[in-house]
Enzyme design. Structure first.
Site, short mmCIF file in Angstrom:
data_model
loop_
_atom_site.label_atom_id
_atom_site.label_comp_id
_atom_site.label_asym_id
_atom_site.label_seq_id
_atom_site.Cartn_x
_atom_site.Cartn_y
_atom_site.Cartn_z
N SER A 111 0.84 -1.19 0.00
CA SER A 111 0.00 0.00 0.00
C SER A 111 0.88 1.26 0.00
CB SER A 111 -0.93 -0.05 1.21
OG SER A 111 -1.98 0.85 1.06
N HIS A 115 -7.93 -5.38 -0.29
CA HIS A 115 -6.64 -4.72 -0.19
C HIS A 115 -5.86 -5.20 1.03
CE1 HIS A 115 -3.58 -1.70 -0.52
NE2 HIS A 115 -3.92 -1.10 0.61
N ASP A 145 -8.47 -6.84 -4.59
CA ASP A 145 -8.08 -5.49 -4.16
C ASP A 145 -8.62 -4.48 -5.17
OD1 ASP A 145 -6.87 -3.13 -3.42
OD2 ASP A 145 -4.85 -3.97 -3.24
#
Lengths: 198, 377
Positions: B148, B347, B314
């Site tokens: 991320s 995610h 995701d």
């Protein structure tokens, strides 16, 4: 398998840059890495196989040759290898063209549908051939575009693709293919290996 | 929130010029390390944390008393094995776990800096952490790894310091923050700033905390970390501690109760202003823009090996955005591997127990470490 790897390895120059398209579990990559060159990449469509390759530390990208070869610049590899995969593509002609763009030279190996054992099955049994090299049934085969050594040879000359070397393999017997023995090799070999260039 | 805990800290005396134009110096960077640095200093891995992460990657987090945020990945005999690797993680600039951020006390006023804190970027974060690597006297890292926002830092780090890492593993990230991502971040910021206790960022002067706003921000963000399928399977329409609807606005549904809980525990460990600053840094991240629209140029000078990982479910940093990074690397002939891992955990997959991810990551790091070491010998 081992013979095919050896022949491919012998066609490749020491320390050259290689891309293995449809690299599967990375067996050929591993073989070439140990014997010929460290500079080798793979492209593979199956997630599971990509993960197996990465687990071995091989540099492999999950992707589809029909759409993802475009991202590599022109002539960015010395050799691009397509080992027994051409017949599985929706559009083999497009893939060959992409390979010839990305690689300075291309090595294509094809399971020969003209091999006499294959021909006999269709002729006498009247069923789609199932052999050691082509183990699938007609209803579950990934092979969409089977061809023979002669088909591929003719394809190259029609499309003005230069054949540098063409090798026929029967069991572990290796021989050269040329115009004069083409019909015989097409009958007597289970695998054809071509080194081609645009 | 700058609690009185014994964090490892260095003071960076070199002035750091920020992207916003301001300069900072003599500022703290809090960090943690795991495992031992070997004598050749060849086994160091710098881990970058995500938006709400901190330096406590593994083991027990002394602030929350919970497991470190990447305990599935980092630790003894974990995919990044701390018996073998020396793992470093620093709290980002702008954070609230000891590094220089809006909750740092300004010594001349004795008050928190609040929104007088300068706007920081991913680039600033990475440059500050490079100072830590210099301080630790590590000439070249074996790897830089992060998911991320941590993945964005991986990309920026290699772009800024092309010869300082042998391997880079950006996970579930992007090279430029999308409109959707900016939109969600803005939603979170507005929730915080709409809280009357925010006081333009100077809440600590009034002994206030915009905890309602921060909790809403966290709840909204948390939804984006999951997948529709994952939510449906885990919660569906199940009711929370009741047999029938109550015809009111209490948390009737388990999903409501779950989100409220996530919001409430978050405000105990995270500073609202840090949330504003760090989400802003993510929104400003556009690596290709830094290189005049050509992402490949960011990596032109590097020989670093890349391994990009994305997850099927995701939708915040989808596979297509991760693939953009792969394409940019391929177009300059860089050494890059890529896989999209099958997972319905959204995610958050990179933080969770996703066996095929953990196995592939661990095996890859270990075999690459072996190959690189063998090559050197």
């Amino acid at each position: 398998m081992k013979e095919e790897f050896n022949i491919i390895s012998n066609l490749i120059g020491e320390n050259s840059r290689v891309l293995d398209v449809g690299c599967g579990n990375g067996d050929l990559m591993k073989f070439l890495q140990e014997n010929k060159t460290k500079d080798i990449r793979g492209l593979e469509i199956s997630k599971e196989k990509v993960q197996n390759c990465l687990s071995k530390g091989l540099t492999v990208i999950e992707g589809n040759a029909e759409s993802d070869l475009k991202q590599f610049p022109k002539s960015s590899f010395d050799y691009v290898i397509l080992s027994q995969t051409l017949q599985a593509f929706l559009n083999p002609e497009l893939v060959i063209n992409e390979l010839l763009k990305v690689g300075k030279k291309v090595i294509v190996t094809i399971p020969n549908f003209g091999y006499w054992r294959v021909r006999l099955q269709l002729l006498f049994k009247g069923t789609m051939p199932v052999t050691e090299n082509l183990p699938h049934e007609w209803y579950n085969t990934p092979n969409l575009h089977m061809c023979t050594i002669k088909d591929f040879y003719n394809f190259c000359s029609t499309k003005n693709i230069k054949i540098y070397k063409s090798i026929a393999l029967k069991k572990s017997r290796i021989s050269e293919i040329n115009k004069s023995n083409l019909n015989y090799k097409n009958l007597d070999s289970h695998l054809g290996i071509f080194l081609i260039e645009n | 929130m700058n609690k009185n805990i014994d964090t490892k800290k260095i003071i960076i005396s070199n002035p750091l010029k920020l992207d916003c134009g301001k300069k900072i110096d003599n500022f703290p960077i809090a960090y943690e390390t795991y495992g031992e640095l070997n004598s050749e200093k060849s086994n160091a891995i710098l881990v970058f944390h995500a938006l709400t992460g901190d330096q406590y990657v593994s083991g027990k987090n002394p602030i929350t008393n919970k497991d470190g945020w990447w305990s599935y990945v980092v630790g003894e005999n974990k995919p990044i094995n701390t018996n073998k690797f020396f793992v470093i993680c620093a709290n980002v600039v702008g954070g609230c776990m000891g590094s220089y951020g809006p909750s740092t006390i300004n010594e001349s006023t004795g008050k928190q800096i609040g929104t007088d804190f300068p706007i920081i970027t991913i680039n600033d974060m990475v440059n500050a952490q490079y100072e830590l690597i210099k301080y630790l006297e590590i000439e070249k890292l074996f790897a830089v790894v992060g998911g991320s926002m941590g993945g964005m830092q991986v990309l920026q780090f290699v772009a800024n310091f092309p010869d300082k890492a042998k391997l880079a593993i950006p996970i579930a990230c992007t090279s430029s923050h999308s409109a959707q991502n900016i939109a969600f971040n803005e939603l979170g910021r507005q929730a915080i700033m709409a809280d009357s206790k925010w006081e333009n960022g100077f809440y600590s002067n009034y002994k206030l905390n915009p905890d309602k706003g921060l909790a809403v921000a966290r709840m909204a963000a948390h939804i984006t970390y999951l997948s529709e399928k994952g939510l449906q399977e885990k919660f569906g329409r199940k009711l929370q501690d009741r047999d029938s609807l109550r015809y009111g606005f209490e948390a009737d549904f388990q999903i409501e109760s779950y989100l409220r809980y996530q919001g409430s525990v978050f405000v105990d460990r995270f500073d609202a202003n840090s949330y504003l600053y760090i989400t802003r840094a993510m929104d400003y991240f556009d690596l290709s823009k830094q290189y005049k629209g050509n992402l490949s140029d960011a990596f032109k000078k590097t020989k670093t090996k890349f391994f990009v990982i994305s997850f099927t479910s995701d939708w915040l940093y989808p596979t297509s955005e991760n693939r953009e990074i792969v394409i940019a690397l391929n177009s300059i002939g860089a050494d890059v591997g890529f896989v999209e891992i099958e997972s319905d955990k959204g995610h958050d997959s990179f933080l969770l127990d996703v066996p095929s991810f953990l196995k592939t990551l661990g095996d890859y790091i270990n075999s690459t470490y072996k190959v690189i070491n063998e090559r050197r010998i």
